[in-house]
Enzyme design. Sequence first.
Site, short mmCIF file in Angstrom:
data_model
loop_
_atom_site.label_atom_id
_atom_site.label_comp_id
_atom_site.label_asym_id
_atom_site.label_seq_id
_atom_site.Cartn_x
_atom_site.Cartn_y
_atom_site.Cartn_z
N HIS A 265 -84.52 33.05 18.38
CA HIS A 265 -83.56 31.94 18.31
C HIS A 265 -82.40 32.27 17.39
O HIS A 265 -81.29 31.81 17.59
CB HIS A 265 -84.26 30.65 17.89
CG HIS A 265 -85.06 30.07 19.00
ND1 HIS A 265 -86.42 30.10 19.04
CD2 HIS A 265 -84.66 29.50 20.16
CE1 HIS A 265 -86.83 29.55 20.16
NE2 HIS A 265 -85.78 29.18 20.86
N CYS B 98 -83.61 30.60 33.04
CA CYS B 98 -82.62 30.38 31.98
C CYS B 98 -82.94 31.16 30.71
O CYS B 98 -82.26 31.01 29.70
CB CYS B 98 -82.46 28.91 31.67
SG CYS B 98 -83.93 28.17 30.93
C1 PEP Z 1 -86.79 30.42 26.91
O1 PEP Z 1 -87.83 30.29 26.27
O2 PEP Z 1 -86.58 31.36 27.70
C2 PEP Z 1 -85.71 29.43 26.76
C3 PEP Z 1 -84.66 29.45 27.55
O3 PEP Z 1 -85.82 28.54 25.73
P1 PEP Z 1 -85.52 28.95 24.20
O4 PEP Z 1 -84.94 30.32 24.20
O5 PEP Z 1 -84.60 27.93 23.66
O6 PEP Z 1 -86.89 28.90 23.59
#
Ligand code: PEP
Length: 595
Positions: free
Chosen positions: A198, A512
């Site tokens: 993140h 995504c």
């Molecule tokens: C993922 O886990 O791929 C996602 C898009 O959510 P995040 O990266 O915010 O955990």
Amino acid sequence: MRETPKENIILKGVPVSGGVALGEAQVLRDPSFQIVRRQIPAAAVQAEIARLDGARAHAVEELQSVKSKAVRAVGEQAAKVFEAQIMIASDEQFFQTVSERIIRERINAEYAYQEATAATLDRLMKAKDPYLRQMVHDIAAVSDRILSFLLGVGARAENGFANPTILVGRIFSPGQIMAYAKRNVVGFLTEEGGPTSHMALIIRSLGIPAIQGDFGIGEKIVAGMSLIIDGNSGEVIVNPDAETTRNYRRMRSRKLAQPFGVLLNAQAIAAVCRDGREISLAANLEIPGPVDEHLVRLGIGVGLFRTEFLYFNKQTFPDEEEQYQTYAAIARRFNPLPVTLRTFDLGGDKYAEEFGQVREDNPALGWRGIRVSLDAVRLFKTQLRAMLRATAEGNVRILLPMVSDVGEISETLEHLDKIKRELRRAGIPHNDGVAVGAMIEIPSAAMSADYLAQKVDFLSIGTNDLIQYTMAADRGNYRVSRYYIGHHPAVLHLIHMTVMAAHENGIAVTVCGEMAGTTLMAPFLVGLGVDELSMNPTRLPELAEWISRFRYADAKRFASRVLRLTTADKVMAALTEAYEYVEHLKQGDWRDEQP
Ligand code: PEP
Ligand code: MG
């Protein structure tokens, strides 16, 4: 005579966020790393004790304020965490012992305090009782707070840096990144936090160059050194000479070298295969971003808006009105393009103390995403209400993170129905038929995608988490990065199951996670029949161009062939081969003819 520092030392790391930055190094380790024992004169002892008392008072004051915000946002249950921490910070007897040591040994406050805390933690860590072990986290949290006041470091320090700064450290939380971005930090160098952490996502969304690697912090790189970082190549230049500096300055001013450069100059972006199949492309946004107007101009909607960054931006929860204003503004800006608002996904490496979150032993498997929302109902309802109101302003969809079971969807839909009734009664405009989707990022969700698909209007595969949970490899921990294998057959089968389940139930599926923005995986994902790829905006132009080079028919054959491969190595060999074909398509042609 002082030695002149060597010029142009080149260090190499892993690119985390593109672009070039020039600045002065500031090293921010955990506060404990910087603490050395200092002898102080007898006359300074009382001032040293006053400094410790001041830091403690600050910490208590800050904790009180966070506590009341948390209670307002989440309810009384959140207060408990802070009460425990306030008690620890107010422990007279403990601080008395520290003060006595300062007097007795004539040493600096941070050293005496840290030593005493370490001794307590040492004892507690050996305890079997889970209550005592939780106290370890609370004491460590209080200690971080007090030490960061004593040392004048941390995201809480008020002032910005005087010069453009490249922040060097072990890892930074999303909250720290947001805070430092406003304080003249132009680049980040970190020892940990891989490209799908993140930390990396938020740095990229801010368009700040960053590199991760083993940089010998405190040896090869120390505070005050002049640095150039090239987030495209992963190169760090320590003590650049005048000519190198001039060259990189020139490169930095060339827009195309900067993260959003290609996007800003793009005339059109569409992912249409050579046989006419079009894949929808969308953008992942963390904050209303610097490129929004260009996305609108290019007809690209928002496939994932990570709303938890509204919290990190301010370190406090926005109320309903503030959330509504943000969601409505983005809905209006992109209308009629879709805007997918994901409810708060806090927890894991997105720790938010105002949620009453405690440091957990195993945060990725802990209180995270929809689990937090369903427990902190007041906060969840506030967010859903703000989102529902924003549906009247554009093409808004609601997405739920970290779903592991159909029950979580049913519970959320009940909340939504109730809020819709309230809005109807109050005559507040909203779209009663708003589309609701589930993120598929836990193996249990992928394996029950069929049941989930019967309950929702779309699915969205979060590969960043799906990989970490399938492979049991923390997405931000570089020590296990070789186990974090996105092309592992197990991961590919879970993606495949999800796509099939969505289509069998007549709904669309998006990918995504970061995988969606990789050219290596594109033929496979397109071939599986994924309807939409949503990615960091910087990746859009290249993906669109890449997808336009091959035929859907070939990609389909390729995907079914890859699904029969038994090891990650075999998959990688097939992906690489396809990549090489597609790369040379300008002259030749890629035909996946194998059965
Ligand atoms: C993922 O886990 O791929 C996602 C898009 O959510 P995040 O990266 O915010 O955990
Ligand atoms: Mg996720």
